[in-house]
Design an enzyme around this catalytic site. Structure first.
Site, mmCIF file in Angstrom:
data_model
loop_
_atom_site.group_PDB
_atom_site.id
_atom_site.type_symbol
_atom_site.label_atom_id
_atom_site.label_comp_id
_atom_site.label_asym_id
_atom_site.label_seq_id
_atom_site.Cartn_x
_atom_site.Cartn_y
_atom_site.Cartn_z
ATOM 1 N N SER A 237 5.217 -1.813 -3.452
ATOM 2 C CA SER A 237 5.779 -0.689 -2.085
ATOM 3 C C SER A 237 4.665 -1.633 -1.113
ATOM 4 O O SER A 237 4.993 -1.803 0.477
ATOM 5 C CB SER A 237 4.748 0.083 -2.221
ATOM 6 O OG SER A 237 3.485 -0.123 -2.308
ATOM 7 N N LYS B 176 -2.141 0.687 0.790
ATOM 8 C CA LYS B 176 -0.709 0.500 1.884
ATOM 9 C C LYS B 176 -1.649 0.174 3.456
ATOM 10 O O LYS B 176 -3.469 0.394 3.020
ATOM 11 C CB LYS B 176 -0.932 1.961 2.277
ATOM 12 C CG LYS B 176 -0.066 2.732 1.479
ATOM 13 C CD LYS B 176 1.729 2.359 1.512
ATOM 14 C CE LYS B 176 2.730 3.081 -0.132
ATOM 15 N NZ LYS B 176 1.785 3.782 -0.925
#
Lengths: 199, 199
Positions: free
Chosen positions: B118, B156
DNA sequence: ATTGAAAGTTCTCTAAAGGTTCTCTATGCT
DNA sequence: AGCATAGAGAACCTTTAGAGAACTTTCAAT
């Protein structure tokens, strides 16, 4: 900071718990590290507790618990677990220490800063630092720092061909592999690892 | 400044600690640098402590510690230059030392292994280790290890919105940014750097 | 519930080794 | 001469290591 005997005591306890799933008794520790007096062990165990390496449940037989603090070498970091998007951090069952000295220390280790994007598909980006090992011993398909015509340095994957030539393969579709006669290519070092510290 | 003998003493201590992970005794130092008197070593060690290269724990056996200043000297690698991975350019000879201690040492530093892709556009690949700093102080746009609903951990980029919500932005077009109310997101640590050591 | 072996606790002793403090000597430099 | 650096080594103190006796407590088998 542990003394020699304290360290031995700690390691024995730690191993014992890992194997048996239960803490050892003082006489067992004594026998395990080659000592005949449990009084001595008691002293060491107390010291370990005071220094925070173990916790003791007083008066309870086998009442020793390990704390999270692990025996770490001078230059190491704990590897706490694995992070995957959308999942809880999966704690690593056996607490692992990554020994940084083994990665970075050693004769002929050095860093190079990378410019350009020819190895981008290997995850080597512009501005990254690569850890290199000076060596002449190169295996096929290693990523190497190659000097072409004793002039131009470049970071590529190396492939020896049957006809004796050497092909340097970038990891970016925008660039093409280049093939040279062996004598034009000299390997300065091989790629050990990558270190990126933004800013 | 150090005298010749002090320098030898210091280097022996530093190497010893790097290798053994524990400080040497005075007689060991003496033997190591070819001197027969531990009294002499004591004098040198005192001098080193006064000049701030090491700290001493009095009376304790092996009670020598490297100061952080010394530690960073001992634990650094030469940055030999820049290698251009795109067009072959020559390697530069700007000699710099990269202080690894400042990257890895410190309270609350730890490693996590990354699973998934990701953050692939930031060059963080599956299997990489990220260096993390445990902290609550987060700046906008930092890459963070975030815990959502005290359950799911994820790596993230964090963005605070004007309305008080928090958006977590992956670095992969296949995933979408997710916005949460602030109370559902707790930051476990921030991304300091990346370490990749294949195989 | 009793009880005795095993485990934990608290001591005192001893010895070896490491750390500390000296004094003495030598050498090279200003 | 005076000083800084180097080294040897003796004498002394403290820590670390270990033995083991004596005592209390825990725990499991009866």
């Amino acid at each position: 900071m542990l003394t020699e005997s304290e360290k031995k005591t700690y390691m024995f306890i730690s191993d014992y718990i890992k194997q048996q799933g239960i803490a050892p008794t003082l006489p067992e520790i004594a026998a395990g590290i080659g000592i005949s007096s449990k009084g001595v062990i008691h002293r060491y165990v107390q010291a370990l507790a005071e220094k925070g390496w173990i916790t003791l449940i007083p008066k309870v037989h086998r009442g020793i618990k390990l704390t999270s603090k692990a025996l770490s070498k001078a230059f190491s970091l704990p590897l706490l677990g694995t992070i995957a998007a959308g999942q809880p951090i999966e704690a690593i069952q056996t607490h692992t220490e990554i020994d940084l000295a083994s990665i970075f220390a050693g004769e002929g280790r050095y860093l190079l800063r990378v410019r350009g994007d020819s190895m981008i598909d290997e995850g080597i980006y512009d501005g990254d630092m690569i850890i290199c090992q000076q060596t002449t011993q190169v295996h096929n398909n290693d990523i190497v720092i190659a000097l072409i015509d004793k002039q131009e340095a470049t970071l590529k994957r190396l492939q020896r061909n049957i006809d004796g030539t050497i092909t340097l393969i970038p990891a970016n579709p925008s660039y093409s592999p280049m093939t040279y006669p062996a004598h034009r290519v000299s390997v300065q070092g091989i790629f050990i690892g990558l270190l990126r510290v933004p800013r």
